[in-house]
Write an enzyme that holds these catalytic residues in place. Structure first.
Site, short mmCIF file in Angstrom:
data_model
loop_
_atom_site.label_atom_id
_atom_site.label_comp_id
_atom_site.label_asym_id
_atom_site.label_seq_id
_atom_site.Cartn_x
_atom_site.Cartn_y
_atom_site.Cartn_z
N GLY A 170 0.76 -1.02 -0.03
CA GLY A 170 0.18 -0.19 0.22
C GLY A 170 0.70 1.40 -0.35
O GLY A 170 0.70 2.54 -0.86
N ASP A 171 2.13 1.56 1.06
CA ASP A 171 2.58 2.44 1.05
C ASP A 171 3.44 2.93 0.11
O ASP A 171 3.81 3.78 -1.02
CB ASP A 171 4.00 2.53 1.56
CG ASP A 171 3.66 1.90 3.54
OD1 ASP A 171 2.86 3.29 3.91
OD2 ASP A 171 3.50 1.04 4.12
N THR A 172 3.57 2.04 -0.90
CA THR A 172 4.99 1.54 -1.85
C THR A 172 3.80 2.02 -3.18
O THR A 172 4.74 2.68 -3.88
CB THR A 172 6.15 0.45 -2.43
OG1 THR A 172 5.02 -0.70 -2.40
CG2 THR A 172 6.97 0.41 -1.39
N ALA A 175 3.22 5.61 -3.39
CA ALA A 175 4.54 6.71 -3.18
C ALA A 175 4.81 6.13 -4.82
O ALA A 175 5.10 7.87 -5.29
CB ALA A 175 5.83 6.25 -2.71
#
Length: 387
Positions: A170-172, A175
């Site tokens: 989710g973070d990547t 980003a």
């Protein structure tokens, strides 16, 4: 090093990164890999918590996510730190942040005000729920975005609670979309001179890669469920047992399945009405997987791989880090690079992707080991002042 290294398609681009943990810093890593100069503002003392993340006796995640970056120690909660941040941002092309919405405004760093001083500034704002909407002020980590965006609900086995990917997808994803938005905004700026704000929400980044899950429900009321190692009605596509391990085969297209059937010594399967079409194979997915598994179990991984390569069937081993470091294809493409490290010696990590033919990215400098180690250098080069 006291000079910004050269190389990469984004050489000459100046980026201020205010992010922490994964989402903001991964966006900075992507831009830095392609040649941008990344100045990371870290709180004095402990710095970004990513410095302590990772596994093993010598965690090394920081070495990856902070490569190609310069560390400047700034207390953004103080008036002095906010003033210094504004000065640096005034010289920047891009600002990255992934604090909870409203935090920059509270720190007297409202992006709209920053753009009055620097009209070409592009501000990448990564957050759990986006900068607007009823949930925008909520705390949001990558896993929460994965759940809301629909990912977690379909990962794992139906009889067990939802599983996670194993990495912070989710973070990547958020980003990466933030990085893509910044590059789109740069193109717009090249025509107009105007910057803009890139609003990348974790749950929306996950939602974007959820294929037809929403449209299938909208059209027919069908909900995708957890199905373990398979995709619903996509067959054969699974990890199959060998006598010495496991091997992944993806033969879910009619012509490819015919080649798999021939490699199995069962060419008649491709004409069998139970398996001849995509839809028929999907209906009998478990039955077909069991049939293939009985055959693969009689072979070693090496034997099965040779058969799949010869038959042009998409297939492959399930790699871990040890496998990657030993594999000739990874080596031939420089998929893994060696980076010097003052504490750990030489360290191996993933390279820069995608590969550009004319202006390839690179790891030009290792991650800063000390919080604020580049403060004097950056202030002199960017602002013409002593630290």
């Amino acid at each position: 090093m006291t000079e910004a290294s050269s190389g990469g398609a984004l050489e000459g681009l100046k980026v201020v990164e205010m992010g922490q943990l994964i989402a903001g810093p991964f966006c900075g890593q992507l831009l830095g890999d392609m040649g941008a100069e990344i100045v990371k503002l870290e709180p004095p003392g402990g710095g970004d918590q990513m410095r302590n993340w990772g596994q093993g006796d010598k965690p090394s995640w920081w070495r990856v996510i902070a490569r190609n970056k310069y560390s400047v120690a700034v207390d953004l909660r103080s008036e002095e730190g906010q003033s210094l941040a504004r000065d640096l941002i005034a010289k920047a092309d891009i600002l990255i942040e992934n604090f909870r919405p409203g935090t920059l405004e509270k720190w007297n760093l409202d992006p709209q005000e920053l753009r009055k001083t620097n009209p070409g500034l592009i501000v990448v704002r990564v957050s759990g729920y986006g900068q607007t909407g009823p949930y925008s002020s909520r705390a949001g980590f990558g896993g929460i975005g994965e759940a809301m965006g629909g990912w977690r609900g379909i990962v794992g086995y139906p009889e067990l609670p939802p599983a996670r990917m194993g990495v912070s997808i989710g973070d990547t994803l958020a980003a990466t979309y933030g990085c893509m938005g910044a590059l789109a905004a740069l193109h717009h700026r090249s025509k107009t001179g105007e910057g803009q704000i890139v609003d990348s929400a974790l749950y929306e980044a996950v939602l974007q890669v959820m294929e037809s899950t929403v449209s299938d429900y909208s059209a027919s009321g069908t909900k995708r469920r957890r199905t373990g190692s398979t995709l619903p009605a996509i067959a054969p596509s699974n990890v199959y047992p060998c006598s010495d391990g496991e091997y992944l085969i993806g033969a879910n297209q009619d012509g490819v399945f015919a080649r798999l059937a021939a490699a199995m010594g069962r060419p008649e399967l491709a004409d069998d009405e139970r398996y001849a079409t995509h839809r028929a194979r999907g209906v009998r997915q478990e039955e077909l997987d069991a049939l293939i598994g009985e055959w693969t179990a009689t072979l070693t991984i090496e034997q099965l791989e040779a058969k799949m390569v010869e038959a042009s069937v998409p297939a492959g081993r399930v790699f871990d880090a040890e496998d990657m470091l030993a594999d000739p294809h990874f080596a031939a493409r420089d998929a893994l690079v060696t980076v010097p490290d003052a504490e750990l010696g030489e360290i191996r990590m993933q390279g820069v992707f995608p590969k550009l033919s004319g202006t390839p990215g690179s790891v030009r400098r290792p991650a800063p080991l000390v919080v604020g180690q580049d403060t004097d250098d950056v202030l002199k080069r960017w602002l013409g002042r002593e630290g």
